[in-house]
Scaffold this motif. Structure first.
Motif, short mmCIF file in Angstrom:
data_model
loop_
_atom_site.label_atom_id
_atom_site.label_comp_id
_atom_site.label_asym_id
_atom_site.label_seq_id
_atom_site.Cartn_x
_atom_site.Cartn_y
_atom_site.Cartn_z
N ASN A 101 0.10 1.69 -5.64
CA ASN A 101 -1.36 1.77 -5.71
C ASN A 101 -1.82 2.15 -7.11
O ASN A 101 -2.81 1.63 -7.62
N ASP A 156 2.42 11.17 -9.59
CA ASP A 156 2.31 11.12 -8.12
C ASP A 156 3.51 10.31 -7.61
O ASP A 156 3.37 9.37 -6.86
N ASP A 197 0.87 -1.17 0.00
CA ASP A 197 0.00 0.00 0.00
C ASP A 197 0.92 1.23 0.00
O ASP A 197 1.50 1.58 1.02
N SER A 198 1.05 1.86 -1.16
CA SER A 198 2.01 2.96 -1.28
C SER A 198 1.61 4.18 -0.48
O SER A 198 2.43 5.08 -0.26
N ASP A 199 0.37 4.24 0.00
CA ASP A 199 -0.02 5.35 0.87
C ASP A 199 0.71 5.28 2.21
O ASP A 199 0.78 6.27 2.94
N ASP A 200 1.25 4.11 2.54
CA ASP A 200 1.96 3.93 3.80
C ASP A 200 3.46 4.21 3.69
O ASP A 200 4.18 4.12 4.70
#
Length: 497
Positions: free
Chosen positions: A276, A228, A183-186
């Motif tokens: 993601n 992004d 999960d690249s948001d992490d």
């Protein structure tokens, strides 16, 4: 006789003593042979070194997990040679002496030249699906995948998405070792990562380098329409494109795609597409063969502090609406020129790129809420998103310029200032203000500062004419530009993506 026996006894005793002494020395000799330089350190220094060795063992373990899933991709194809003649093709004197060659500038452009490429890829499904960068496979029609053990397989192209620079290939296999996508948001700034790929040559396949995450959410880098990026200082070089960026859990956090470099090599600034986005785009390509994106229908810019104060906004966040296009979802929802869009579906927007990126991730037909600031007051609106189409006037940042994604260039009218800077005799045509580094226009040699005089033998004097001619151009056929560069003019044929 007794003296002889005594001597014999003493000799025997000496031999036994000698053997015992040697036996006693044996362990110390063996220990000396096994001693290592680290043993000469103090106990505290040895403990420090051992902790580093444990850290190193972690890198080695992660590398062993991932390298079987990172492949080398070689491509073959042919491209049409561009006519890069520096001579003015419409010069009457040259036409008089050289005849039809200068009357027909496309003559000689049918010659093709081989196109061979090298890049990396990552196995994302055990049944043969491999993700890579679009620019690795663009223009090629044959693809060969080489695994870390040297096995080669032919691959087929499943789908491409030039706007994100991602593509998916497939090989005929059912038992490949696939990676785990994180999960690249992490992802956190400062955490250790490994970059795995094939820099420069297939002979350097599955090269592993280490670094940290330098930044996240990098946009406006100028590489692709939707950006992004995760930024890293792990060494990334040409050929690493499409390779894996891996965390210390052995999970892929990104697909390496580009570097910022003045000399073409790694300068410690590399960019990776977050996992993601990779998961979302690759799933759509595998399922549908294409990527559909939401479309709002506004021309937007960032909000600077002065504009925020003038518009009654609390801060310089969000996207300033320069113009709303007629008949679009934004128009139907009541969004107006001069609005500042500050929230999308209840989430605050950082800037115009944030809005563009997030709208694109939402499926067409979805109803979303939009909060705008108008005349210093907040207003909530609801918009049903349409599907983004390859429209050169859609969602650009400046109503006075036009970006064409399929050609990879941006143009604008020639102002008096531009005319002076380029030392132009007149203001005919449109000036190219940017060229996508990996786009079709760049491949054919078009540059920033070139002036477009004609498209498909029609004179171009305004953005309206530019858009009209391109919209009426035959699909899947090259577009013929008449370009002025300095005092010379030349024809260049560019095939859109």
């Amino acid at each position: 006789m007794k003296q002889s026996k005594l001597k014999t006894g003493l000799l025997a005793a000496a031999l036994v003593a000698g053997i015992s002494a040697l036996a006693g020395l044996a362990p110390s000799i063996e220990a000396q042979q096994e001693a290592q330089p680290i043993d000469r350190l103090s106990s505290s220094d040895r403990a420090a070194v051992e902790s580093i060795r444990t850290f190193s063992d972690g890198f080695a373990a992660v590398a062993s997990l991932v390298t079987p899933s990172v492949v080398t991709i070689t491509t073959q194809g042919e491209v049409q040679a561009a006519n890069q003649s520096p001579f003015p093709m419409n010069d009457p004197l040259l036409q008089r002496f050289f005849g039809d060659f200068f009357r027909n500038p496309q003559q000689g452009q049918g010659r093709t030249v081989p196109l061979n490429g090298l890049g990396s890829g990552v196995v994302i499904r055990e049944d043969g699906y491999i993700v890579t960068n679009n620019h690795v496979i663009r223009g090629a029609d044959e693809f060969t995948v080489t695994f870390h053990d040297g096995e080669e397989m032919a691959a087929e192209l499943v789908g491409t998405d030039p706007r994100s620079d991602l593509a998916v290939l497939k090989v005929n296999a059912t038992d490949l070792q696939a990676v785990e996508l994180a999960d690249s948001d992490d992802v956190r700034i400062g955490e250790w990562v490994l970059a795995v790929g094939s820099p420069f040559s297939a002979n350097l396949s599955t090269t592993v380098t280490a670094g940290i995450v330098s930044a996240v959410g990098r946009s406006s880098v100028g590489l692709n329409q939707y950006e992004d990026y995760i930024q890293t200082d792990a060494s990334i070089n040409p050929g690493n494109s499409g390779g894996a960026l891996v965390n210390l859990y052995g999970e892929v956090v990104g697909i390496n795609t580009a570097i910022a470099s003045r000399g073409g090599g790694s300068n410690g600034i590399g960019f990776s597409i977050p996992s993601n986005m990779v998961s979302d785009i690759s799933t759509k390509l595998i399922t549908d063969g294409r990527v559909s994106r939401g479309y709002l229908g506004v021309q937007i810019n960032d909000v600077d502090p002065d504009m925020a104060e003038a518009m009654g906004a609390k801060g310089a966040q969000g996207a300033f609406v320069q113009a709303v296009q007629d008949g679009t979802p934004a128009y139907d929802a009541g969004i107006k020129d001069g609005d500042i869009i500050v929230e999308l579906d209840g989430q605050e927007l950082k800037d115009s790129n944030d809005l563009r990126f997030r709208v694109a991730q939402i499926p067409p037909g979805t109803m979303v809420s939009v909060k705008v600031i108008r005349d210093g007051r907040e207003k909530d609106l609801f918009v049903e998103l349409a599907e983004y189409e390859d429209n050169p006037t859609a969602a650009v940042a400046d109503p006075n310029e036009s970006h064409n994604e399929s050609l990879g260039l941006t143009v604008e009218p020639i102002t008096p200032q531009v005319q002076r800077q380029l030392n132009l005799q007149n203001a005919d045509g449109l000036v190219i203000t940017s060229v996508s580094p990996r786009g079709p226009a760049a491949e054919k040699g078009l540059r920033t500062g070139d002036v477009i005089l004609e498209i498909n033998r029609k004179a171009i004097g305004s953005l309206r004419e530019y858009r009209e001619v391109l919209s009426n151009a035959p699909a899947n056929k090259p577009v013929l530009f008449l370009i002025q560069r300095g005092e010379a003019t030349t024809f260049v044929a560019v095939r859109p993506e």
